[in-house]
Enzyme design. Structure first.
Site, PDB file in Angstrom:
ATOM      1  N   LYS A   1       0.787  -0.992   0.207  1.00 49.62           N
ATOM      2  CA  LYS A   1      -0.001   0.070  -0.080  1.00 49.62           C
ATOM      3  C   LYS A   1       0.869   1.235   0.338  1.00 49.62           C
ATOM      4  CE  LYS A   1      -3.888   1.980   2.796  1.00 49.62           C
ATOM      5  NZ  LYS A   1      -4.698   1.968   3.679  1.00 49.62           N
ATOM      6  N   SER A  41      -9.752   2.038   2.830  1.00 48.51           N
ATOM      7  CA  SER A  41      -8.836   2.601   2.155  1.00 48.51           C
ATOM      8  C   SER A  41      -7.829   1.847   1.464  1.00 48.51           C
ATOM      9  CB  SER A  41      -8.098   3.683   2.850  1.00 48.51           C
ATOM     10  OG  SER A  41      -7.327   3.097   3.669  1.00 48.51           O
ATOM     11  N   SER A  59     -10.020  -0.463   7.314  1.00 50.08           N
ATOM     12  CA  SER A  59      -9.306  -0.341   5.917  1.00 50.08           C
ATOM     13  C   SER A  59      -8.859  -1.665   5.032  1.00 50.08           C
ATOM     14  CB  SER A  59      -8.581   0.805   5.652  1.00 50.08           C
ATOM     15  OG  SER A  59      -9.244   2.060   5.491  1.00 50.08           O
TER      16      SER A  59
HETATM   17  N1  GLN Z   1     -13.263   4.362   6.361  1.00 53.86           N
HETATM   18  C1  GLN Z   1     -12.745   4.819   7.489  1.00 53.86           C
HETATM   19  C2  GLN Z   1     -12.386   6.123   7.505  1.00 53.86           C
HETATM   20  O1  GLN Z   1     -12.618   6.836   6.276  1.00 53.86           O
HETATM   21  C3  GLN Z   1     -11.529   3.944   7.949  1.00 53.86           C
HETATM   22  C4  GLN Z   1     -10.195   4.228   7.099  1.00 53.86           C
HETATM   23  C5  GLN Z   1      -9.176   3.315   7.577  1.00 53.86           C
HETATM   24  O2  GLN Z   1      -9.347   2.374   8.074  1.00 53.86           O
HETATM   25  N2  GLN Z   1      -7.833   3.903   7.146  1.00 53.86           N
HETATM   26  O3  GLN Z   1     -11.645   6.597   8.106  1.00 53.86           O
END
Ligand code: GLN
Length: 483
Positions: free
Chosen positions: A76, A151, A175
């Site tokens: 990532k 994400s 995420s």
């Molecule tokens: N969807 C969540 C957010 O927007 C979690 C994102 C994540 O786990 N990095 O913060």
């Protein structure tokens, strides 16, 4: 070759059926052929990958190296990679070349993996659909009109399309697990402190945790083995021995106590997803596990609590991007204030700005007690819910996400409905607990994730419980068309 598990690929490399250079070329060709339509990679490091593969081949020829030696993976783009652009999905870091490797990158490289490139992600890991990336949205390989989740959507899509043998992700509120669910792969978020955060660009430091995204629990175990463990460069990394994750994959589940939280089967859960998850749980009772109803009464508060704590931490973490030391700098600033303002206004996207504003607000002197302090108290209650549940059961099971992948654009204008895609994942981050998502029966051709939550540092059990399911079912082996 791309249909094989890491263990089989490793055996193929060792017996000389193919070399790491051949395997790496195979994946690079797949990326060139298929990724135009998916956009799962931000950077492909072709030359470096082939050089690493050559080194791996030498080690293998000498009978050295381990099970990951010569295996091509993707990182990532939140992990710092020395000499390679590390963008975090943002214009702010579009030209940032990291001077050092993150611990996760260093450890996996030490285990002999080949890095194919860096995967796309929501900007600064803020999002659930991978639509907030400066590099454009990622498409779900199962249906290109749908989102891959976020994400870590690039890692999930690349894995689902078998553009790599495994990938890394990070999980602050879901995420790793949510995109794993939406793309039909296996993803584990370890206990907070299990994997070093050093060199992983910070979003919300008390919640962020790195983990593997893979084709199966067996492969995830091999990846986590290399990633986990104490790191003195991360002050929140735990001095806890790392067990042999592969060694307990085949333990029997006879008598395993599974907690079913009624709050995870509420009205917001899609009927098809519910049926698929219930059918998956039935596989466990057939293997001798016992079900107990448990209650996590503060589940309904988790999303609201998270959207105070995470923005507060992000507003602090992202203050370092000021146009001075690194990252984007606006053209011709008239003075220092103009430099700060325009560099940040032009370098960050809308969702990141929204979070910074909320964070600065909840931390401000007049509102700190009303929001931030209150959220910290609720966070404690959410953790207590799990503590009580784990007095009764070994693992907790439910859906990873309330729906299958949604259409691109469907939620991007409505932040609250986007935030609710993490209702079942966020609480575990608030408590620091580990969770894994594994594919169960699809609904209307789209993947569904079963989430298994464990007690602190019980990743070995989660991988064991996930692997036993994958011994009984084929869902994790199903691939999208064209793949
Ligand atoms: N969807 C969540 C957010 O927007 C979690 C994102 C994540 O786990 N990095 O913060």
């Amino acid at each position: 070759m791309h249909n094989k598990s890491i263990i089989r690929l490793s055996a193929g490399l060792r017996s000389g059926d193919f070399s790491s250079v051949e395997l790496t070329r195979h994946y690079l060709q797949r990326i060139h052929r298929l990724d135009k339509g998916l956009n799962s990679f931000i950077t492909v490091t072709e030359e470096q990958a082939l050089a690493q593969a050559q080194t791996a081949d030498k080690l293998l020829a000498a009978g050295e190296g381990g099970v990951l030696t010569g295996i091509p993976i993707a990182h990532k783009d939140i992990f710092c990679t020395q000499g390679v652009r590390t963008s975090c999905g943002s214009r702010m870091l579009d030209d940032f070349i990291s001077p050092y490797d993150a611990t996760v990158v260093e450890r996996l490289a030490g285990a002999g993996v080949v890095m194919l490139g860096k995967t796309n992600m929501d900007e600064f890991a803020m999002g659930s659909s991978n639509e907030t990336s400066y590099y454009g949205a990622v498409k779900n390989p199962w249906n290109r009109l749908k989102v891959p989740g976020g994400s870590s959507g690039g890692s999930a899509a690349a894995m689902a399309a078998r553009l790599c043998a495994a990938a890394t992700g990070t999980d602050t509120g879901g995420s790793i697990r949510q995109p794993a669910a939406l793309c039909g792969i296996t993803g584990i978020k370890p206990t907070y402190g299990r994997v070093s955060r050093y060199g992983m660009i910070a979003f919300a430091s008390s919640l962020d945790q790195a983990g593997p995204m893979a084709a199966s629990a067996e492969d995830a175990a091999l990846m986590l083995q290399a990633m986990a463990g104490f790191d003195q460069r991360d002050s929140t990394s735990m001095q806890q021995q790392v067990p042999d994750y592969s060694g307990t994959l085949n333990d029997s589940l006879q008598g395993l106590k599974i907690g079913i939280p009624k709050e995870y089967f509420d009205a917001g859960l899609d009927t098809g997803v519910r049926q698929s998850v219930e059918q998956a749980i039935k596989v466990y009772t057939d293997m001798g596990a016992e079900l107990r109803e448990v209650t996590l009464p503060n589940t309904g508060l988790a999303v609201a609590t998270y959207y105070v704590v995470a923005p507060a931490e992000c507003s602090s973490n992202l203050s370092r991007f000021d146009g001075v030391r690194f990252g984007y700098r606006c053209k011709d600033p008239v003075d220092l204030e103009d430099l700060y303002k325009r560099s940040r206004a032009e370098g960050f996207g809308d969702e990141v700005k929204r979070r910074i504003l909320i964070g600065a607000y909840v931390l401000s002197a007049g509102y700190y007690d009303a929001y931030y302090l209150k959220a910290q108290k609720l966070r404690h209650l959410i953790s207590q819910d799990f503590k009580q549940a784990f007095d009764e059961v070994d693992v907790i099971m439910g859906p990873t996400s309330p729906t299958t992948a949604f259409a691109m654009g469907e939620k991007s204008e409505d932040p609250v409905s986007m935030y609710l895609s993490d209702v079942y994942t966020i609480a575990t981050n608030m408590a620091g607990l580990p969770g894994i998502s594994i594919p169960c029966a699809p609904v209307d051709g789209m993947p569904v994730g079963l989430q298994i939550i464990g007690n602190y540092f019980d990743e070995a059990r989660l991988l064991n419980v996930a692997h036993q399911f994958q011994q009984q079912t084929q869902w994790h082996q199903q691939l999208p068309e064209e793949v």
